[in-house]
Design a protein around this motif. Structure first.
Motif, mmCIF file in Angstrom:
data_model
loop_
_atom_site.group_PDB
_atom_site.id
_atom_site.type_symbol
_atom_site.label_atom_id
_atom_site.label_comp_id
_atom_site.label_asym_id
_atom_site.label_seq_id
_atom_site.Cartn_x
_atom_site.Cartn_y
_atom_site.Cartn_z
ATOM 1 N N ARG A 85 0.760 -1.166 0.096
ATOM 2 C CA ARG A 85 -0.029 -0.020 -0.014
ATOM 3 C C ARG A 85 0.716 1.318 -0.043
ATOM 4 O O ARG A 85 0.154 2.420 -0.284
ATOM 5 C CB ARG A 85 -0.898 0.039 1.052
ATOM 6 C CG ARG A 85 -2.279 -0.795 1.079
ATOM 7 C CD ARG A 85 -3.063 -0.872 2.191
ATOM 8 N NE ARG A 85 -2.647 -1.765 3.281
ATOM 9 C CZ ARG A 85 -3.060 -1.679 4.477
ATOM 10 N NH1 ARG A 85 -4.417 -1.070 4.563
ATOM 11 N NH2 ARG A 85 -2.445 -2.431 5.491
ATOM 12 N N MET A 86 2.224 1.231 0.333
ATOM 13 C CA MET A 86 3.121 2.302 0.224
ATOM 14 C C MET A 86 3.572 2.633 -1.016
ATOM 15 O O MET A 86 4.087 3.444 -1.456
ATOM 16 C CB MET A 86 4.078 2.128 1.074
ATOM 17 C CG MET A 86 4.022 2.029 2.866
ATOM 18 S SD MET A 86 3.468 3.673 3.294
ATOM 19 C CE MET A 86 4.872 4.575 2.835
ATOM 20 N N LYS A 126 7.300 -1.453 4.792
ATOM 21 C CA LYS A 126 7.212 -0.184 5.397
ATOM 22 C C LYS A 126 7.991 -0.024 6.619
ATOM 23 O O LYS A 126 8.577 1.267 6.872
ATOM 24 C CB LYS A 126 5.774 0.394 5.646
ATOM 25 C CG LYS A 126 5.179 -0.842 6.393
ATOM 26 C CD LYS A 126 3.498 -0.559 6.117
ATOM 27 C CE LYS A 126 2.698 -1.636 7.089
ATOM 28 N NZ LYS A 126 1.354 -1.558 6.950
ATOM 29 N N ILE A 161 1.909 3.698 10.208
ATOM 30 C CA ILE A 161 2.390 3.846 8.885
ATOM 31 C C ILE A 161 1.780 2.933 7.948
ATOM 32 O O ILE A 161 2.179 1.629 8.049
ATOM 33 C CB ILE A 161 3.887 4.055 8.923
ATOM 34 C CG1 ILE A 161 4.057 5.536 9.481
ATOM 35 C CG2 ILE A 161 4.197 4.430 7.402
ATOM 36 C CD1 ILE A 161 5.575 5.724 9.491
ATOM 37 N N THR A 215 0.246 4.391 4.536
ATOM 38 C CA THR A 215 0.150 4.888 3.098
ATOM 39 C C THR A 215 1.400 5.948 3.001
ATOM 40 O O THR A 215 1.712 6.512 3.957
ATOM 41 C CB THR A 215 -1.070 5.460 2.752
ATOM 42 O OG1 THR A 215 -1.424 6.656 3.821
ATOM 43 C CG2 THR A 215 -2.448 4.558 2.949
ATOM 44 N N PRO A 216 1.540 6.638 1.665
ATOM 45 C CA PRO A 216 2.532 7.731 1.841
ATOM 46 C C PRO A 216 2.183 8.850 2.492
ATOM 47 O O PRO A 216 3.281 9.673 2.967
ATOM 48 C CB PRO A 216 2.507 7.776 0.140
ATOM 49 C CG PRO A 216 2.086 6.387 -0.256
ATOM 50 C CD PRO A 216 1.028 5.816 0.566
ATOM 51 N N GLU A 217 0.904 9.024 2.825
ATOM 52 C CA GLU A 217 0.683 10.346 3.500
ATOM 53 C C GLU A 217 0.904 10.265 4.821
ATOM 54 O O GLU A 217 1.385 11.104 5.433
ATOM 55 C CB GLU A 217 -0.942 10.374 3.198
ATOM 56 C CG GLU A 217 -1.501 10.899 2.020
ATOM 57 C CD GLU A 217 -1.379 9.507 0.741
ATOM 58 O OE1 GLU A 217 -1.593 9.942 -0.232
ATOM 59 O OE2 GLU A 217 -1.460 8.558 1.391
ATOM 60 N N ASP A 218 0.896 8.934 5.552
ATOM 61 C CA ASP A 218 1.369 8.629 6.834
ATOM 62 C C ASP A 218 2.872 9.053 6.960
ATOM 63 O O ASP A 218 2.998 9.488 8.086
ATOM 64 C CB ASP A 218 1.080 7.124 7.137
ATOM 65 C CG ASP A 218 -0.408 6.912 7.116
ATOM 66 O OD1 ASP A 218 -1.129 7.622 7.403
ATOM 67 O OD2 ASP A 218 -0.741 5.950 6.826
ATOM 68 N N LEU A 278 4.345 11.355 5.314
ATOM 69 C CA LEU A 278 4.568 12.607 5.332
ATOM 70 C C LEU A 278 4.130 13.305 6.784
ATOM 71 O O LEU A 278 4.992 14.080 7.320
ATOM 72 C CB LEU A 278 3.812 13.468 4.411
ATOM 73 C CG LEU A 278 4.345 13.050 2.936
ATOM 74 C CD1 LEU A 278 3.131 13.565 1.748
ATOM 75 C CD2 LEU A 278 5.500 13.607 2.320
ATOM 76 N N LEU A 279 3.199 12.798 7.318
ATOM 77 C CA LEU A 279 2.809 13.405 8.624
ATOM 78 C C LEU A 279 3.939 12.824 9.547
ATOM 79 O O LEU A 279 4.137 13.615 10.623
ATOM 80 C CB LEU A 279 1.302 12.820 8.854
ATOM 81 C CG LEU A 279 0.589 13.074 10.134
ATOM 82 C CD1 LEU A 279 0.752 14.770 10.304
ATOM 83 C CD2 LEU A 279 -0.765 12.424 10.257
ATOM 84 N N GLU A 310 6.885 12.283 9.650
ATOM 85 C CA GLU A 310 8.001 13.278 9.402
ATOM 86 C C GLU A 310 7.789 14.633 9.981
ATOM 87 O O GLU A 310 8.583 14.982 10.777
ATOM 88 C CB GLU A 310 8.521 13.428 7.837
ATOM 89 C CG GLU A 310 8.908 12.245 7.309
ATOM 90 C CD GLU A 310 9.412 12.358 5.679
ATOM 91 O OE1 GLU A 310 8.848 13.601 5.318
ATOM 92 O OE2 GLU A 310 9.953 11.305 5.230
#
Length: 232
Positions: A23-24, A30, A216, A218-221, A223-224, A226
């Motif tokens: 999903r990443m 991940k 964590i 998805t890619p949005e996770d 970013l958050l 970080e």
């Protein structure tokens, strides 16, 4: 620091990391993705290696084909917390069971089970969940849903009272012998987490979690995560 009521009881932690990264959208699991210069799993380990938590043994469970990769990564980074590395099973249920087996001769204490891809868990949440499990036998961290929630039915959908709902996180902590008894039962088709394994044997106490304690997925996770780490 551990509270006076639980300081005499040993604490253990089993960190389970079995993600594939599908999903990443990456070619790496991940738990091995770079988060501000270090693998996600290393950040997670450090959350449980805080001396004030008093955790006696820290067990990491990985799929067998990821063990060598993790060993290479550990050699590349300084100050990796001491931990025991175990090959997991084909399911998360089987992997937790392998982690429990690693604790071997330990007969008493409180054990936490935690997702390897939750690298932002506040120390206060970890401590509170251990303490609640010491007092109540079983405890999980959870938060109130922020959004409205609806349940699907054959007639359409209907609203649920979110004040009575909780989004379950980890750590999930248990009296060690209780969790061992639960994992001696056959694997459940309805398995979703360790609390679902234990709840037929013992009530589950809820501890206030933290919205920063994200998993964590998805890619949005990433970013958050970080952004949140930069503010600590």
């Amino acid at each position: 620091m551990p509270s006076a009521s639980s300081s005499f009881q040993p604490r253990f932690a089993i960190i389970v990391a079995g993600g594939s990264g599908t999903r990443m959208g990456t070619d790496r699991p991940k738990q091995f993705l770079d988060l501000l210069g270090e693998p996600v799993l290393l950040h997670t380990l450090r959350r449980f290696a805080v001396p004030g938590l008093g955790i006696k043994r820290l067990v990491v469970v990985l799929p067998a084909d990821q063990v060598a990769t993790w060993e290479v990564l550990c050699a590349q980074y300084p100050a990796v917390p001491p931990h025991e590395l175990v090959s997991g099973g084909t399911t998360r249920w089987a992997s937790v069971k392998q982690g429990l087996a690693q604790l071997g001769h330990e007969t008493a204490g409180t054990v936490a089970v935690h997702d390897g891809v939750r690298p932002l868990t506040p120390e206060r949440v970890i401590e509170a969940t251990y303490e609640a499990a010491h007092n109540h036998g079983a405890a999980v961290a959870a938060v109130v849903p922020k959004d409205s929630v609806r349940n699907l039915s054959q007639q359409g959908s209907y609203a649920l009272n979110r004040s009575r709902l909780r989004l379950v996180q980890t750590p999930q902590c248990f009296e060690l012998s209780l969790l061992r008894r639960a994992y001696q039962l056959p694997e459940l088709n309805t398995f979703t987490d360790d609390a679902s394994v234990v709840e037929d044997l013992h009530p589950i106490h809820i501890v206030e979690g933290d919205y920063r304690n994200l998993k964590i997925t998805t890619p949005e996770d990433m970013l958050l995560a970080e952004a949140l780490l930069r503010t600590e």
